[in-house]
Scaffold this active site. Structure first.
Site, PDB file in Angstrom:
ATOM      1  N   ASP A 380     -50.400  64.363   9.440  1.00 54.85           N
ATOM      2  CA  ASP A 380     -49.105  64.847   9.903  1.00 54.85           C
ATOM      3  C   ASP A 380     -48.868  64.400  11.347  1.00 54.85           C
ATOM      4  O   ASP A 380     -49.763  64.495  12.194  1.00 54.85           O
ATOM      5  CB  ASP A 380     -49.088  66.373   9.801  1.00 54.85           C
ATOM      6  CG  ASP A 380     -47.772  66.973  10.232  1.00 54.85           C
ATOM      7  OD1 ASP A 380     -46.762  66.725   9.559  1.00 54.85           O
ATOM      8  OD2 ASP A 380     -47.761  67.699  11.258  1.00 54.85           O
ATOM      9  N   GLU A 416     -48.361  59.735   8.749  1.00 55.82           N
ATOM     10  CA  GLU A 416     -46.933  60.006   8.944  1.00 55.82           C
ATOM     11  C   GLU A 416     -46.614  59.378  10.296  1.00 55.82           C
ATOM     12  O   GLU A 416     -46.959  59.933  11.345  1.00 55.82           O
ATOM     13  CB  GLU A 416     -46.642  61.502   8.967  1.00 55.82           C
ATOM     14  CG  GLU A 416     -45.150  61.785   9.089  1.00 55.82           C
ATOM     15  CD  GLU A 416     -44.816  63.257   9.213  1.00 55.82           C
ATOM     16  OE1 GLU A 416     -43.797  63.681   8.640  1.00 55.82           O
ATOM     17  OE2 GLU A 416     -45.572  63.995   9.885  1.00 55.82           O
TER      18      GLU A 416
END
Length: 739
Positions: A380, A416
């Site tokens: 993330d 990401e």
């Protein structure tokens, strides 16, 4: 981890009482082996608290009436910032925490406060409730949990009864910790939430729904196998807490991107029986889930959040890292008073210039691989992990260490590739052998099939197809560069149309605008750049279903047939809806859970998705391992890819700049050992004639048409040069035998 909100009027926090701790023995654990290690007769303990004057290991016991008792042991040290010791008599199942003594100077980033019981950053288990109240803060706060005016004053309320505790875990497991190594060219990712996936799954017993065990239940596995995915990418399952502003509104962080413990599984996703038994049973259930999925041939990828913690901004609660040493973990300014640099939007960011942050992250990753058996990770806000202060470095020491580590380098590592800091969008700029979520793919495909179609319907001039063609080809503009010939390769592009954040596939074709009213934020949250199209009416409309479904089939086919690694979002295969909510992060209810009670048209769509994935699995022509060159490969007689206009001729360069280029053909060579594939795309709002290309001079067999509601046998063999009519806004797929 369940969170409640308390005030002084509801629960009276107790005052911290200082007392002399018992001394500990010298342990056998090396100071680099952090956390608690079970030994014969007790545990070895090692924890970082570089600037502390004393660190106590606190064994915590709770009476049936809730009264807390502690046995405190003074650790030895510090040695290179690490406090260590052997604590006798401690066994698995023991709750524990740390109390840290030292300088109180918040302006300098020093918040040592022994009144706060701190979680072990390396703790393998976590248990207990979280009563969000004044005792959870190291500084004095008012009843609204805001700092009292003036300089930050130390808060002497004892936090132990109000915060989660670490738990010593028995890591024994009856099964085997193994790994799968599905090649990238065979990988199909399926992003899912542990609870949302199975809360209504038919065939999963009620007591297993929404749990780790439910994910690995035969009913769930049958669906994944029927669909044809090879890896399940789970939203965060590391222990989490909800943000204070959500707790105030009676919500919780459903998605889990607010980590409480990087080594501990989230207990609320375990079965009630495992939760009652304790963290050791929770961990066994997680290991069992991974093992059963492996037996079914399905890899397990974990979405992990190493970019920040649940301690929020500079005035957030003190639960672990803050009390051990803010400057050891958090990205801070160099000013006095110090403040946090927030590149994650959460109030804090971990500082990957710091050795201990990199060590903790790598140790955590290795733990989940070696002890639990996971096959990879999705990082993330991965740009934060590569920041050296405010600047991003694609060759950051963390990436170098991870991609060369003997345990991690063979795992699937997915970025990401953005955060909200300066120059935070970095798609395509991460090192090999990692892969990136390709937001350029998402935007291009949505624009071509939805917003541009909307513009045409309104009589406006659409964009041409150059961007879509680049994405169909594997995004060489992003992933072919670098010192290695061929760059990072086609499979470094994780192609996706939807993900957990944003519209579902069905909502993309049903709503022009987000509808996040249920989040109680005035519909201000969530992205406004959705590139969606409601086809004429906002919200459900049975009369528009056929048109919307064809758009969904176009989107899904583009995803599956493009070069790169496809990722589906759980529930899109049956056209689930969130009623237009594109930011359901706080909705742990039927809005977010997949509704598996389907109608016939949803079953048809599921059959379509499974059929497309089967074609991809059976034919290597859809899975090129290198970027297209437009020339023949090896001993082949036709180019690896040929772009053809609707008149059957090779597309001249100037035509790509015309909106009429939205009708084109892509002929992909199977290299002489597999079928050739002809993808015919009509992105215009009118039925259009195409002349099929010559290719190898062999017939083309129609195998799929997005104008059809479900897969069918067409018995439609067309000779090269034949004229065909494609319905407006549709795709056809032909295969041609090279022999």
């Amino acid at each position: 981890m369940r969170v409640t909100r308390t005030t002084r009027h509801r629960i009276a926090p107790s005052r911290y009482v200082a007392r002399a701790p018992e001394p500990t023995l010298r342990g056998s654990t090396h100071p680099s082996d952090l956390g608690v290690t079970v030994r014969p007769g007790g545990v070895d303990v090692a924890i970082i608290a570089t600037h502390a004057s004393l660190v106590e290991f606190c064994a915590v016991d709770r009476d049936p009436d809730g009264t807390i008792h502690e046995r405190r042991f003074a650790l030895n040290g510090p040695r290179l910032g690490v406090w260590t010791g052997f604590v006798p008599g401690i066994k698995p199942g023991q709750h524990y925490g740390f109390r840290v003594h030292g300088r109180w100077d918040p302006d300098a980033g020093m918040r040592h406060n022994p009144a706060k019981l701190l979680l072990d950053p390396y703790g393998r288990g976590v248990a207990g409730g979280y009563d969000l109240g004044p005792a959870c803060f190291s500084h004095e706060v008012d009843d609204d949990l805001a700092p009292v005016p003036g300089p930050r004053v130390i808060n002497n309320l004892d936090s132990a009864p109000h915060v989660p505790h670490s738990v010593v875990v028995d890591e024994a497991f009856d099964g085997h910790v193994t790994h799968l190594d599905t090649p990238w060219d065979s990988t199909v990712l399926y992003e899912a939430h542990v609870r949302g996936l199975t809360m209504t799954m038919p065939g999963v017993p009620q007591h297993l729904r929404g749990t780790y065990a439910g994910v690995a239940h035969p009913a769930t596995i049958r669906h994944l196998q029927r669909l044809g995915v090879t890896a399940i990418e789970l939203l965060p399952i590391q222990a989490k807490l909800s943000e204070p502003f959500l707790v105030e509104k009676g919500f919780e962080n459903y998605w889990g991107y607010n980590t409480l413990g990087f080594f501990s599984p989230e207990p609320s996703y375990a079965t009630a029986a495992a939760q009652a038994e304790g963290p050791s049973a929770v961990l066994r259930e997680v290991k069992g889930m991974v093992s059963l999925l492996h037996e079914a041939g399905i890899e397990v990828i974990l979405d992990v959040v190493y970019n920040h913690t649940c301690e929020a901004g500079i005035d957030g609660p003190t639960l672990s890292w803050r009390g051990l040493g803010e400057s050891t973990y958090y990205l801070q300014t160099s000013t006095t008073p110090v403040d946090f640099i927030d590149v994650t939007g959460t109030g804090n960011s971990l500082d990957f210039r710091l050795r201990r942050v990199i060590q903790m992250s790598l140790d955590s990753l290795r733990y989940w691989v070696e002890k639990v058996g996971v096959d990879g990770f999705r990082f993330d806000l991965a740009v934060t992990l590569g920041r050296q202060g405010r600047e991003f470095n694609s060759h950051h020491p963390f990436f170098v260490a991870m991609t060369t580590d003997p345990v991690l380098r063979s795992r699937k590592l997915i970025n990401e590739p953005w955060d909200i800091g300066p120059n935070g969008w970095r798609t395509g700029q991460f090192p090999a052998p990692t892969a990136d979520w390709n937001d350029r793919f998402r935007n291009a495909v949505r624009s071509f099939w939805l917003t541009d179609q909307h513009h045409q319907a309104q009589g406006h001039r659409p964009h041409d197809s150059r961007e879509l063609v680049t994405r169909l080809s594997g995004s060489a503009d992003l992933f072919s560069r670098g010192r290695i010939p061929g760059g990072r390769g086609t499979f470094a592009s994780i192609n996706f149309i939807t993900a957990h954040d944003g519209f579902t596939l069905r909502d993309l074709v049903t709503y022009n605008d987000k509808h996040n009213e249920a989040n109680d934020e005035g519909n201000r949250d969530g992205s406004n750049d959705n590139r969606s199209w409601n086809h004429g009416t906002e919200g459900p409309d049975p009369e528009l279903r056929a048109a919307r479904l064809k758009s969904m089939r176009n989107l899904m086919a583009t995803l599956v047939l493009s070069a790169g690694t496809p990722m589906l979002t759980a529930g899109d295969e049956i056209a689930r809806t969130q009623n237009g909510n594109n930011n359901a992060y706080c909705q742990d209810n039927s809005l977010s859970w997949i509704d598996w009670q389907t109608e016939e048209w949803q079953d048809d769509f599921l059959a379509t998705v499974a059929y497309l994935l089967r074609l991809r699995r059976e034919h290597t022509v859809f899975r090129p391992t290198g970027f297209f060159t437009g020339t023949p490969r090896a001993e082949d007689s036709i180019p690896d890819v040929t772009w053809i206009d609707r008149d059957g001729r090779e597309m001249p360069a100037w035509k790509w700049f015309e909106p009429t280029s939205r009708s084109f053909q892509m002929l992909r060579s199977g290299g002489g050992h597999d079928v050739d594939a002809l993808v015919v795309i009509n992105g215009l709002n009118e039925d259009t004639e195409f002349t099929l290309p010559i290719g190898r001079g062999r017939p083309f067999d129609l195998v799929w048409d997005s104008a059809s509601a479900r897969p069918e046998i067409f018995n439609d063999l067309q000779d090269p040069g034949s004229r065909i009519l494609l319905e407006a806004q549709s795709i056809r797929l032909y295969l041609s035998n090279p022999a």
